[in-house]
Design an enzyme around this catalytic site. Structure first.
Site, short mmCIF file in Angstrom:
data_model
loop_
_atom_site.label_atom_id
_atom_site.label_comp_id
_atom_site.label_asym_id
_atom_site.label_seq_id
_atom_site.Cartn_x
_atom_site.Cartn_y
_atom_site.Cartn_z
N TYR A 219 -23.15 -1.13 5.14
CA TYR A 219 -24.28 -0.54 4.44
C TYR A 219 -23.81 0.41 3.34
CZ TYR A 219 -28.66 1.92 3.58
OH TYR A 219 -29.75 2.47 2.98
N LYS B 115 -23.92 -0.15 -0.84
CA LYS B 115 -24.61 0.83 -1.68
C LYS B 115 -23.66 1.39 -2.75
CE LYS B 115 -28.71 0.65 0.14
NZ LYS B 115 -29.84 0.12 -0.64
#
Length: 170
Positions: free
Chosen positions: A77, A81
Site C-alpha cells: 500500500y 502510494k
C-alpha cells in the site's frame, strides 16, 4: 460529469481537456481488487489520468495519497502510494499538491467491520489528539480546494495530516 472506462482511459482524452486544475482521489483496496488490481487502480490509472490532464492543459494537479507513502516501502500500500506520487510529479505540472492524510473518517456504504472498529477508536482518540491519527474526509476535501485557492509556493507541495487539518479549517 464524464463517465470513463479506466481500462480504456486513453479513449477518453477529451474528458481531460480544458481544465486548469485536476483533483484525484481515486483508489481501491487490496481486499476488493486483489494486489494486481490495487496497483492498477491506485498507481496506473492515477498516473495515466495525470498524464491526460497535463496533455489537456491542466496546470495544477491535486493528489490524495496516504500518510507514510514511500516508493521504497516493503508494504504494498505505502509503496504504491509513493510510486504514484513520484509518477505524478514527473508529469511536469506547473503545480502539484500531494495530500497525505492519515486514516480517513467517513461513512461507507459497504461493510468493512475492521475499518469500522478502527474508525470508532480513532474517533475517540481524535477528541484528545484531533490531528494525529485520522482526518474526516470533509476536511480533506476542503483542504484540496483551499490549496488551489492559495498562491503557489513552489512546484510541488506535500501536505501531511496536520497541515491538512489546518488548511481544511480555512
Amino acid at each position: 460529469q464524464a463517465v470513463v472506462d479506466f481500462e480504456r482511459l486513453g479513449e477518453h482524452a477529451a474528458a481531460f481537456q480544458g481544465h486548469d486544475v485536476g483533483f484525484c482521489c481515486l483508489g481501491t483496496t487490496r481486499a476488493k481488487a486483489g494486489a494486481d488490481g490495487f496497483v492498477r487502480v491506485d498507481r496506473d490509472y492515477v498516473a495515466q489520468a495525470a498524464e491526460l490532464a497535463r496533455a489537456g492543459g491542466c496546470k495544477h494537479f491535486v493528489l490524495q495519497s496516504s500518510r507514510g507513502a514511500n516508493a521504497q516501502s516493503r508494504f504494498l500500500y505505502l509503496r504504491v502510494k509513493g510510486e504514484v506520487e513520484n509518477l505524478v510529479q514527473a508529469v511536469g505540472f506547473d503545480r502539484c499538491t500531494i495530500l497525505r492524510p492519515a486514516v480517513l473518517l467517513c461513512k461507507r456504504q459497504e461493510s468493512r467491520p475492521m475499518e469500522w472498529i478502527v474508525q470508532q477508536f480513532l474517533g475517540v482518540v481524535a477528541r484528545v489528539f484531533p490531528t494525529a491519527y485520522s482526518v474526516p474526509v470533509e476536511t480533506v476535501a476542503r483542504a484540496m480546494v483551499a490549496c488551489v485557492l492559495q498562491p503557489g509556493e513552489g512546484k510541488v507541495k506535500v501536505l501531511e495530516n496536520g497541515a491538512i487539518h489546518e488548511l481544511g479549517k480555512a
